[in-house]
Design a protein around this motif. Sequence first.
Motif, PDB file in Angstrom:
ATOM      1  N   SER A 101       7.640   7.504  -2.090  1.00 20.68           N
ATOM      2  CA  SER A 101       6.476   7.414  -2.963  1.00 20.68           C
ATOM      3  C   SER A 101       6.961   7.476  -4.402  1.00 20.68           C
TER       4      SER A 101
ATOM      5  N   ARG B 285       5.879   3.214  -1.147  1.00 20.52           N
ATOM      6  CA  ARG B 285       4.552   3.372  -1.756  1.00 20.52           C
ATOM      7  C   ARG B 285       4.730   3.413  -3.269  1.00 20.52           C
TER       8      ARG B 285
ATOM      9  N   LEU C  31      -4.803  10.949  -1.738  1.00 16.21           N
ATOM     10  CA  LEU C  31      -3.622  10.201  -1.291  1.00 16.21           C
ATOM     11  C   LEU C  31      -2.381  11.081  -1.264  1.00 16.21           C
TER      12      LEU C  31
ATOM     13  N   LEU D  92      -2.305   1.491  -5.883  1.00  9.58           N
ATOM     14  CA  LEU D  92      -1.377   1.868  -4.822  1.00  9.58           C
ATOM     15  C   LEU D  92      -0.967   0.609  -4.074  1.00  9.58           C
TER      16      LEU D  92
ATOM     17  N   LEU E  67       2.929   3.666  -6.854  1.00  9.40           N
ATOM     18  CA  LEU E  67       1.718   4.006  -7.601  1.00  9.40           C
ATOM     19  C   LEU E  67       1.919   3.416  -8.988  1.00  9.40           C
TER      20      LEU E  67
ATOM     21  N   GLN F   7      -0.670  -2.635   2.164  1.00  7.84           N
ATOM     22  CA  GLN F   7      -1.902  -2.133   1.553  1.00  7.84           C
ATOM     23  C   GLN F   7      -1.839  -2.336   0.051  1.00  7.84           C
TER      24      GLN F   7
ATOM     25  N   VAL G   5       9.594   7.531   4.182  1.00  2.00           N
ATOM     26  CA  VAL G   5       8.560   6.997   3.292  1.00  2.00           C
ATOM     27  C   VAL G   5       8.876   7.433   1.870  1.00  2.00           C
TER      28      VAL G   5
ATOM     29  N   GLU H  73       8.809   2.676   4.643  1.00  4.95           N
ATOM     30  CA  GLU H  73       7.621   2.397   3.842  1.00  4.95           C
ATOM     31  C   GLU H  73       7.904   2.760   2.391  1.00  4.95           C
TER      32      GLU H  73
ATOM     33  N   VAL I 109       1.518  -0.498  -0.985  1.00  7.09           N
ATOM     34  CA  VAL I 109       2.311   0.006   0.136  1.00  7.09           C
ATOM     35  C   VAL I 109       3.033  -1.178   0.759  1.00  7.09           C
ATOM     36  N   TYR I 110       4.359  -1.052   0.874  1.00  2.79           N
ATOM     37  CA  TYR I 110       5.195  -2.111   1.422  1.00  2.79           C
ATOM     38  C   TYR I 110       5.944  -1.605   2.641  1.00  2.79           C
ATOM     39  N   GLU I 111       6.144  -2.508   3.582  1.00  2.76           N
ATOM     40  CA  GLU I 111       7.000  -2.267   4.742  1.00  2.76           C
ATOM     41  C   GLU I 111       8.050  -3.358   4.759  1.00  2.76           C
TER      42      GLU I 111
ATOM     43  N   LEU J 166      -0.329  12.165   2.166  1.00  9.51           N
ATOM     44  CA  LEU J 166       1.086  11.818   2.279  1.00  9.51           C
ATOM     45  C   LEU J 166       1.922  13.053   2.599  1.00  9.51           C
TER      46      LEU J 166
END
Length: 193
Positions: free
Chosen positions: A7, A146, A44, A183, A148, A173, A5, A144, A185-187, A48
Amino acid sequence: MRRVVASEFVTLDGVFQDPGGAEGFEHGGWSFKYSRRSEDDANLAGGLLRASDALLLGRVTYEGFAQAWPTMKDGGWYADRMNSLPKYVVSSTLKEAEWNNSKIIKGDLRTEVGELKKQPGGDILVFGSGELVNGLLREGLLDELRLLVSPVVLGSGRRLFTDGGPIGLRVAQATPLASGVVLLVYEFAVNHD
C-alpha cells in the motif's frame, strides 16, 4: 498461500517520498496538504490492516515506524495492531530490530519472502519501502499493489518506480475517495513464477 500486498501513497507524478512530512523533504507532508482525510480513507486503511497478520518493511520505513508507532497514545486499535503484528524488515545494514515482534531478513529476497508466503495466515502488508516494493515486483513476489494517488504534482522527489524493465499489471479496482485521493488496486497480469 499468503499474499503480499503493498500500500503506497503516491502523487500523480509518481513521487512517494515523505507523504507524512517526517523526513525533512521540502514537499514533505503532501498527502495531508493536498487532500483531506475522509471516512472512506479510514475504512480502507482499517480493512487493509485487519486482513493482514504481518508487516514486511524496508529499513527506512521500518526505522520511521519503529520510532513513531510505539509512542502513539491516541491511535486506538490501529496503533495496537501495528505494534503487535509480527514485523519483517529487509535490510543488509540493520544490526538490531527492537520494535516489538520484529525480525531482520538479510538473505535472498525471493527465498525469504517465498518462505513467508508459504506459511499459513493472512496477508503480509508492505507500507512505503520503495526499494523493497521494486524488488518484490521484479521477483514476482507482490500479489497486489494498492496506490493511493493524491491529487497533486510535486515535480521533484523520489519516485516509487525505478528502472528495472516493464512489469505487466492488471487493474482490479479504481475508486475515487471523498478526500480527492483515488485508490488504484493492481494485480499481476502475468504469473512471474
